[in-house]
Scaffold this motif. Structure first.
Motif, PDB file in Angstrom:
ATOM      1  N   MET A 291       0.827  -1.187   0.000  1.00  0.00           N
ATOM      2  CA  MET A 291       0.000   0.000   0.000  1.00  0.00           C
ATOM      3  C   MET A 291       0.870   1.248   0.000  1.00  0.00           C
ATOM      4  SD  MET A 291      -3.223  -0.333  -0.117  1.00  0.00           S
ATOM      5  CE  MET A 291      -4.006  -1.906  -0.257  1.00  0.00           C
ATOM      6  N   CYS A 292       0.307   2.300  -0.572  1.00  0.00           N
ATOM      7  CA  CYS A 292       0.954   3.595  -0.589  1.00  0.00           C
ATOM      8  C   CYS A 292      -0.148   4.650  -0.631  1.00  0.00           C
ATOM      9  CB  CYS A 292       1.884   3.728  -1.789  1.00  0.00           C
ATOM     10  SG  CYS A 292       1.038   3.646  -3.378  1.00  0.00           S
ATOM     11  N   TYR A 293       0.251   5.889  -0.620  1.00  0.00           N
ATOM     12  CA  TYR A 293      -0.699   6.993  -0.695  1.00  0.00           C
ATOM     13  C   TYR A 293      -0.286   7.909  -1.834  1.00  0.00           C
ATOM     14  CZ  TYR A 293      -2.346   5.548   3.857  1.00  0.00           C
ATOM     15  OH  TYR A 293      -2.881   4.823   4.889  1.00  0.00           O
TER      16      TYR A 293
ATOM     17  N   GLN B 121      -5.386   6.339  -0.543  1.00  0.00           N
ATOM     18  CA  GLN B 121      -4.640   5.088  -0.393  1.00  0.00           C
ATOM     19  C   GLN B 121      -4.785   4.271  -1.670  1.00  0.00           C
ATOM     20  OE1 GLN B 121      -5.855   2.548   2.861  1.00  0.00           O
ATOM     21  NE2 GLN B 121      -3.812   1.704   3.012  1.00  0.00           N
TER      22      GLN B 121
ATOM     23  N   THR C 298      -2.537   1.141  -4.406  1.00  0.00           N
ATOM     24  CA  THR C 298      -1.568   0.055  -4.506  1.00  0.00           C
ATOM     25  C   THR C 298      -0.560   0.427  -5.586  1.00  0.00           C
ATOM     26  OG1 THR C 298      -3.277  -1.536  -3.907  1.00  0.00           O
ATOM     27  CG2 THR C 298      -1.320  -2.416  -4.954  1.00  0.00           C
TER      28      THR C 298
ATOM     29  N   THR D  63       3.921  10.083  -4.443  1.00  0.00           N
ATOM     30  CA  THR D  63       3.529   8.819  -3.832  1.00  0.00           C
ATOM     31  C   THR D  63       4.380   8.632  -2.590  1.00  0.00           C
ATOM     32  OG1 THR D  63       3.076   7.950  -6.031  1.00  0.00           O
ATOM     33  CG2 THR D  63       3.247   6.354  -4.246  1.00  0.00           C
TER      34      THR D  63
ATOM     35  N   ARG E 284       4.017   6.327   4.068  1.00  0.00           N
ATOM     36  CA  ARG E 284       3.294   6.542   5.327  1.00  0.00           C
ATOM     37  C   ARG E 284       3.093   8.033   5.545  1.00  0.00           C
ATOM     38  NH1 ARG E 284       6.639   5.676   9.666  1.00  0.00           N
ATOM     39  NH2 ARG E 284       8.413   5.805   8.292  1.00  0.00           N
TER      40      ARG E 284
ATOM     41  N   PHE F 147      -8.044  12.808   3.734  1.00  0.00           N
ATOM     42  CA  PHE F 147      -8.134  11.518   3.060  1.00  0.00           C
ATOM     43  C   PHE F 147      -9.470  11.382   2.344  1.00  0.00           C
ATOM     44  CE2 PHE F 147      -5.101  10.945   6.460  1.00  0.00           C
ATOM     45  CZ  PHE F 147      -4.065  10.302   5.819  1.00  0.00           C
TER      46      PHE F 147
END
Length: 74
Positions: free
Chosen positions: A1-3, A18, A20, A45, A48, A60
């Protein structure tokens, strides 16, 4: 996972979604950059949000469509 994070230059706070890692993320990011340009919005990207205080506060969102709409309105 990433943001995936969108930040307007010289503004406080950012928008985060959030996602992938992978080709879909790369394509989505490129599509957004073509739509908004490179002059006012930074798309990055990150792994955390807690590790990147310079983007706080985070807002978010849940869906790609919500993210895309919000970025285009920044």
């Amino acid at each position: 996972m990433c943001y995936l994070v969108a930040k307007k230059f010289n503004d406080v706070g950012c928008l985060a979604l959030q996602m992938t890692h992978g080709q879909h993320l790369a394509d989505f990011k490129e599509k957004l950059m073509r739509a908004v340009g490179y002059d006012t919005i930074q798309l990055v990207t990150i792994s955390r949000p807690s590790a990147y205080g310079e983007y706080e506060p985070y807002r978010f969102v849940e869906t790609e469509q919500e993210f895309e709409d919000a970025v285009k309105n920044m």
